[in-house]
Design a protein around this motif. Sequence first.
Motif, PDB file in Angstrom:
ATOM      1  N   ARG A   1    -108.807   8.309  88.521  1.00  0.00           N
ATOM      2  CA  ARG A   1    -108.672   7.118  89.354  1.00  0.00           C
ATOM      3  C   ARG A   1    -110.039   6.527  89.678  1.00  0.00           C
ATOM      4  O   ARG A   1    -110.223   5.307  89.635  1.00  0.00           O
ATOM      5  CB  ARG A   1    -107.919   7.456  90.635  1.00  0.00           C
ATOM      6  CG  ARG A   1    -106.491   7.926  90.409  1.00  0.00           C
ATOM      7  CD  ARG A   1    -105.881   8.488  91.672  1.00  0.00           C
ATOM      8  NE  ARG A   1    -105.743   7.461  92.698  1.00  0.00           N
ATOM      9  CZ  ARG A   1    -104.658   6.732  92.885  1.00  0.00           C
ATOM     10  NH1 ARG A   1    -103.612   6.918  92.107  1.00  0.00           N
ATOM     11  NH2 ARG A   1    -104.595   5.842  93.839  1.00  0.00           N
ATOM     12  N   SER A   2    -111.001   7.398  90.017  1.00  0.00           N
ATOM     13  CA  SER A   2    -112.327   6.891  90.381  1.00  0.00           C
ATOM     14  C   SER A   2    -113.051   6.286  89.191  1.00  0.00           C
ATOM     15  O   SER A   2    -113.934   5.443  89.363  1.00  0.00           O
ATOM     16  CB  SER A   2    -113.171   8.013  90.998  1.00  0.00           C
ATOM     17  OG  SER A   2    -113.363   9.076  90.063  1.00  0.00           O
ATOM     18  N   GLN A   3    -112.707   6.704  87.981  1.00  0.00           N
ATOM     19  CA  GLN A   3    -113.305   6.092  86.801  1.00  0.00           C
ATOM     20  C   GLN A   3    -112.849   4.643  86.661  1.00  0.00           C
ATOM     21  O   GLN A   3    -113.591   3.803  86.146  1.00  0.00           O
ATOM     22  CB  GLN A   3    -112.897   6.861  85.537  1.00  0.00           C
ATOM     23  CG  GLN A   3    -113.381   8.281  85.460  1.00  0.00           C
ATOM     24  CD  GLN A   3    -114.862   8.372  85.191  1.00  0.00           C
ATOM     25  OE1 GLN A   3    -115.400   7.653  84.352  1.00  0.00           O
ATOM     26  NE2 GLN A   3    -115.533   9.252  85.912  1.00  0.00           N
ATOM     27  N   ILE A   4    -111.655   4.354  87.129  1.00  0.00           N
ATOM     28  CA  ILE A   4    -111.061   3.034  86.920  1.00  0.00           C
ATOM     29  C   ILE A   4    -111.237   2.123  88.126  1.00  0.00           C
ATOM     30  O   ILE A   4    -111.604   0.952  87.995  1.00  0.00           O
ATOM     31  CB  ILE A   4    -109.573   3.196  86.565  1.00  0.00           C
ATOM     32  CG1 ILE A   4    -109.447   3.920  85.213  1.00  0.00           C
ATOM     33  CG2 ILE A   4    -108.871   1.843  86.510  1.00  0.00           C
ATOM     34  CD1 ILE A   4    -108.032   4.271  84.831  1.00  0.00           C
ATOM     35  N   SER A   5    -110.975   2.656  89.314  1.00  0.00           N
ATOM     36  CA  SER A   5    -110.986   1.799  90.505  1.00  0.00           C
ATOM     37  C   SER A   5    -111.482   2.580  91.714  1.00  0.00           C
ATOM     38  O   SER A   5    -111.186   3.772  91.866  1.00  0.00           O
ATOM     39  CB  SER A   5    -109.575   1.269  90.773  1.00  0.00           C
ATOM     40  OG  SER A   5    -109.535   0.479  91.938  1.00  0.00           O
ATOM     41  N   SER A   6    -112.234   1.904  92.576  1.00  0.00           N
ATOM     42  CA  SER A   6    -112.682   2.511  93.826  1.00  0.00           C
ATOM     43  C   SER A   6    -111.514   2.623  94.802  1.00  0.00           C
ATOM     44  O   SER A   6    -110.485   1.952  94.655  1.00  0.00           O
ATOM     45  CB  SER A   6    -113.804   1.676  94.447  1.00  0.00           C
ATOM     46  OG  SER A   6    -114.972   1.729  93.661  1.00  0.00           O
ATOM     47  N   LYS A   7    -111.691   3.445  95.790  1.00  0.00           N
ATOM     48  CA  LYS A   7    -110.634   3.704  96.758  1.00  0.00           C
ATOM     49  C   LYS A   7    -110.169   2.417  97.430  1.00  0.00           C
ATOM     50  O   LYS A   7    -110.982   1.630  97.913  1.00  0.00           O
ATOM     51  CB  LYS A   7    -111.128   4.699  97.814  1.00  0.00           C
ATOM     52  CG  LYS A   7    -110.060   5.108  98.810  1.00  0.00           C
ATOM     53  CD  LYS A   7    -110.602   6.122  99.806  1.00  0.00           C
ATOM     54  CE  LYS A   7    -109.531   6.531 100.805  1.00  0.00           C
ATOM     55  NZ  LYS A   7    -110.035   7.507 101.794  1.00  0.00           N
ATOM     56  N   ASP A   8    -108.860   2.207  97.427  1.00  0.00           N
ATOM     57  CA  ASP A   8    -108.208   1.081  98.095  1.00  0.00           C
ATOM     58  C   ASP A   8    -108.568  -0.282  97.511  1.00  0.00           C
ATOM     59  O   ASP A   8    -108.297  -1.310  98.126  1.00  0.00           O
ATOM     60  CB  ASP A   8    -108.539   1.072  99.601  1.00  0.00           C
ATOM     61  CG  ASP A   8    -108.052   2.315 100.313  1.00  0.00           C
ATOM     62  OD1 ASP A   8    -107.006   2.857  99.887  1.00  0.00           O
ATOM     63  OD2 ASP A   8    -108.708   2.763 101.270  1.00  0.00           O
TER      64      ASP A   8
END
Length: 578
Positions: free
Chosen positions: A465-472
């Motif tokens: 998830r962090s590879q694709i998009s930052s939190k929220d």
Amino acid sequence: MPLLHGANLRLLLAGAAVAHLSSSPIARASPYAPPPPPLRLRAFASYSASQPPPPSSPSPSPSRALASAGSACDCEQGAKPAICTADELHYAPVPGTEWRLALWRYRPPPEAPKRNHPLMLLSGVATNAIGFDLSPGASFARHMSMQGFDTWIVELRGAGLSTRGSELAATSNKPDTSSNLGLEKNSTQKVNVVAPAKDMSTYEPQNSEVPVLPDRSMVETNTSEEPQLVTQLTNALEQLGVTFSGYVKDSQLKNITDSFFDRVTELVPDASLTSSLEEVADKIIGLIELPQTSAISDQISQLSQRLVKILGEGQQNVSPRLFGWQERLSATIEDFQKQLELIISYDWDFDHYLEEDVPAAIDYIKQQSATKDGKLLAIGHSMGGILLYAMVSKCGFEGADPELAAIVTLASSVDYTTSNSSLKMLVPLADPAEMLRVPAVPLGTLLSTTYPISSRAPYILSLLRSQISSKDMMDPELLSKLILNNFCTVPAKVLLQLTTAFRDGGLRNRTGTLFFKEHLRKIKVPVLALAGDEDLICPPEAVYETVKLIPKHLVTYKVFGQPEGPHYAHYDLVGGRK
């Protein structure tokens, strides 16, 4: 957040590739069937809920699936697949090839500002158009069209709805349907009847087993299956020789055939015959490397017969005999043929995108859209931006006009050597991809397999998830749609060339004679380069490594994100909340 160890990631990738390449046609989804559970989701597998799925049936090849789909879908004028949310779907032919690139067009509304140039959008490696058009409220492409730009998303060969011309023609069983497609009459016409997208890696060769008379010199234990084995083996070896003549480098050709004959040798229980079989194998390899003629074909056929005879003799000299050796040999040959067909299906690299696909898309868009000076604007995300850098660099080197009024790159660079990019862990995959004979990496299958468990304890794959998009930064449903539907299978040759961006000198052409970073100082096109502050794939320092080479009066560089937030990861520049 700590990154997944490179060895573990390589194990995941190899496992997904093996599962993808070895899956049976019965387990694969029909192009019109709704997507199965997340483990088997593919790009463009979902359709509107109101569309009733037809009965699912095994399909041995994409061309058959497309033909079936075409006969079942006599679309109205202007109709397009439900997955395509653009105003129009066009197909642009790539000269000298059978490829037709799918172009998603978004027309500006009448009240929008008038613009001087149409806009071309290029997405990242192994992705389709969905990343630029996730939903009506989160559509990069639709937003740009609302600003007055005649916007076009380009799906490169092998991605999304792009298809080979012969496969597109196979969507119809009716002689008069070609007039609807209009590919032969006018290659710049909009295609109004299209087939649903498919994963070309599901291709399965049709093995033609032509009965032949058994050789009288064979041992008496020959069964009726052995003549068919001879024919099957001969066809496979001839296919190898014809297909790879002048295409695969000698070392790879030798590796492919050596691996095949190693498996065949395992079927010889009598060690005394191993040398005879190896002698035959060496002769076959020597013939395959020669220009293929009818005389060579005859010799390959004779040697194939000799090889099967040796295997048959081997069963008489041992006790107990090896039962089912014919079936095992046939399965080995079939696996070999599947591998050949897969390599054929994914026979392109980064330079094919650069030198063939992008120019074809530009020419097509210029014919369809009004442009003030014969030029386009272009925005590229990730590999799409790398293509734009490579294009203007190559034109600078050649003194040519790139036909681009200005470019914008989102999270792109041609040199990652000084950065701490998470992709560096994938660089060691370059050699294993060739060693494992994996001609294509099923990135979509890999991501759709790992994503469902990335958000659950013990969070081993939470880095995904962090590879694709930052939190929220992305709506959870849109993030799921992106991961499960945006990614496709990518040829190993594309990845092999892209790995040069992590080596001294940066990205280069396939022959290693043109280093793109060396000629960025010669470009004459304005560049806006954007980076995300939490982009682990293409960190700001990687973007700046390319930016600093461009003449200062032509480049603008900006990093999105603030210390207190919001933060931007790799896809947040395209589909984030901001």
